[in-house]
Design an enzyme around this catalytic site. Structure first.
Site, PDB file in Angstrom:
ATOM      1  N   ASP A 268      57.210  76.819  39.429  1.00 28.92           N
ATOM      2  CA  ASP A 268      56.161  75.799  39.379  1.00 28.92           C
ATOM      3  C   ASP A 268      55.515  75.706  37.998  1.00 28.92           C
ATOM      4  O   ASP A 268      54.774  74.769  37.722  1.00 28.92           O
ATOM      5  CB  ASP A 268      55.095  76.115  40.442  1.00 28.92           C
ATOM      6  CG  ASP A 268      54.100  74.986  40.642  1.00 28.92           C
ATOM      7  OD1 ASP A 268      54.523  73.820  40.678  1.00 28.92           O
ATOM      8  OD2 ASP A 268      52.890  75.263  40.757  1.00 28.92           O
TER       9      ASP A 268
ATOM     10  N   SER B 268      50.370  69.526  41.616  1.00 32.30           N
ATOM     11  CA  SER B 268      51.663  69.520  42.307  1.00 32.30           C
ATOM     12  C   SER B 268      51.487  68.917  43.693  1.00 32.30           C
ATOM     13  O   SER B 268      50.553  69.272  44.420  1.00 32.30           O
ATOM     14  CB  SER B 268      52.203  70.947  42.440  1.00 32.30           C
ATOM     15  OG  SER B 268      52.354  71.552  41.178  1.00 32.30           O
TER      16      SER B 268
ATOM     17  N   GLN C 271      60.419  68.377  41.967  1.00 33.41           N
ATOM     18  CA  GLN C 271      58.983  68.319  42.247  1.00 33.41           C
ATOM     19  C   GLN C 271      58.419  66.962  41.859  1.00 33.41           C
ATOM     20  O   GLN C 271      58.798  66.386  40.836  1.00 33.41           O
ATOM     21  CB  GLN C 271      58.221  69.399  41.475  1.00 33.41           C
ATOM     22  CG  GLN C 271      56.721  69.409  41.780  1.00 33.41           C
ATOM     23  CD  GLN C 271      55.971  70.483  41.002  1.00 33.41           C
ATOM     24  OE1 GLN C 271      55.569  70.249  39.867  1.00 33.41           O
ATOM     25  NE2 GLN C 271      55.819  71.650  41.594  1.00 33.41           N
TER      26      GLN C 271
END
Length: 296
Positions: free
Chosen positions: A208, A232, A282
């Protein structure tokens, strides 16, 4: 093992509460007032894996970040055993704080099987980790240009994962840059074993980091602008081959789209031998600081 790496492993080692319910420790490692998404990903992966027989290995996970996490209290992970078939097992994880749903994840596990094999080769223009400096060295050089919280995080707290950015300038200042980059990473210390669950959770943890910022590169937007709203929204990982976080890996990232205040980025993770070990995707919230302000 460094103190920061020891702290991360402790975070990923969940406390069982009752059958299929676990508690995970929260820490403000980014000094942002919110839980780092990679922490929740790694902990959720640990929780789901603790309910699956060791002969079945994680091959994919798909997660959504629903609410910001509270760094002051633990996270409760509740695992639903959706199915255990002849070859695959499926799990659903819901994470809660203050009795509110903050995160959800579906995970799939597979027995070891022989099969066809191919993968995209590592790009030819990737330079090795010896060509770049660590985040800590970078922060030392730029301490007067970075937020105090960032400086303290790297120079005082330390990081569990050593990261070497290939294009730091694309994060630090706005410009018209290509929507792609890469960085090298490995554990800052030694993690026991190889290809164990903790190695996969550590990879989920770091996957991430810096990921959604790739979608900002063409838009004259600094990743550290305090007025921009960045978060996110979801995260997916496909685990292809064994992972050893004690060795260098390269994270190749490219954003294919930005629009409607969202940016989409895809990633490929290779080991230093050029073997593809994982793929990621993502979408992140990237609200323009002038046009959108603090709209929620």
């Amino acid at each position: 093992m460094t103190k920061a790496l020891e702290t991360m492993i402790k975070q990923l080692s969940l406390e069982p509460v009752t059958t299929d319910i676990y508690l995970g420790e929260s820490l403000d490692i980014l000094r942002s007032g919110r839980i780092f998404g990679g922490q929740v990903l790694g902990q959720a992966l640990m929780a789901s894996s603790l309910t699956v027989v060791p002969e079945r290995d994680i091959h994919s996970l798909h997660a959504y970040f629903i609410r910001p996490g509270d760094v002051n209290i633990p996270i409760r992970f509740e695992v639903e055993r959706v199915r255990d078939g002849g070859s695959f097992s499926n799990r659903r994880v819901a994470a809660y704080q203050h009795n509110r749903h903050i995160f959800t994840m579906d995970a799939s596990y597979h027995i070891e099987e022989e099969g066809f094999e191919h993968y995209d080769a590592m790009p030819d223009d990737i330079k090795g980790p010896e060509n770049f400096i660590s985040e800590r060295q970078l922060v030392e050089q730029l301490a007067d240009k970075l937020p105090p919280s960032v400086v303290k995080r790297y120079l005082v707290d330390g990081s569990p994962i050593e990261i070497r950015l290939a294009h730091p300038e694309r994060y630090l200042k706005g410009g018209d840059f290509p929507a792609k980059t890469y960085y090298w990473f490995k554990a800052d210390g030694h993690i026991e074993g190889t290809n164990s669950l903790i190695h996969k959770a550590a990879l989920a943890y770091v996957s991430d980091a810096y990921f959604m910022f790739t979608s900002l590169f063409p838009h004259h937007q600094s990743s550290f602008d305090p007025h921009a709203q960045l978060a996110s929204l979801d995260h997916a990982i496909w685990f292809h081959r064994p992972i050893n976080m004690n060795e260098w890996h390269v994270y190749v990232m490219e954003s294919s789209n930005a629009g409607s205040a969202r940016g989409l980025t895809f990633g490929r993770i290779y080991n230093q031998q050029g073997v593809l070990v994982a793929s990621t995707a993502q979408e992140g919230l990237i609200r323009h600081p002038v046009r959108f302000g603090n709209v929620k």
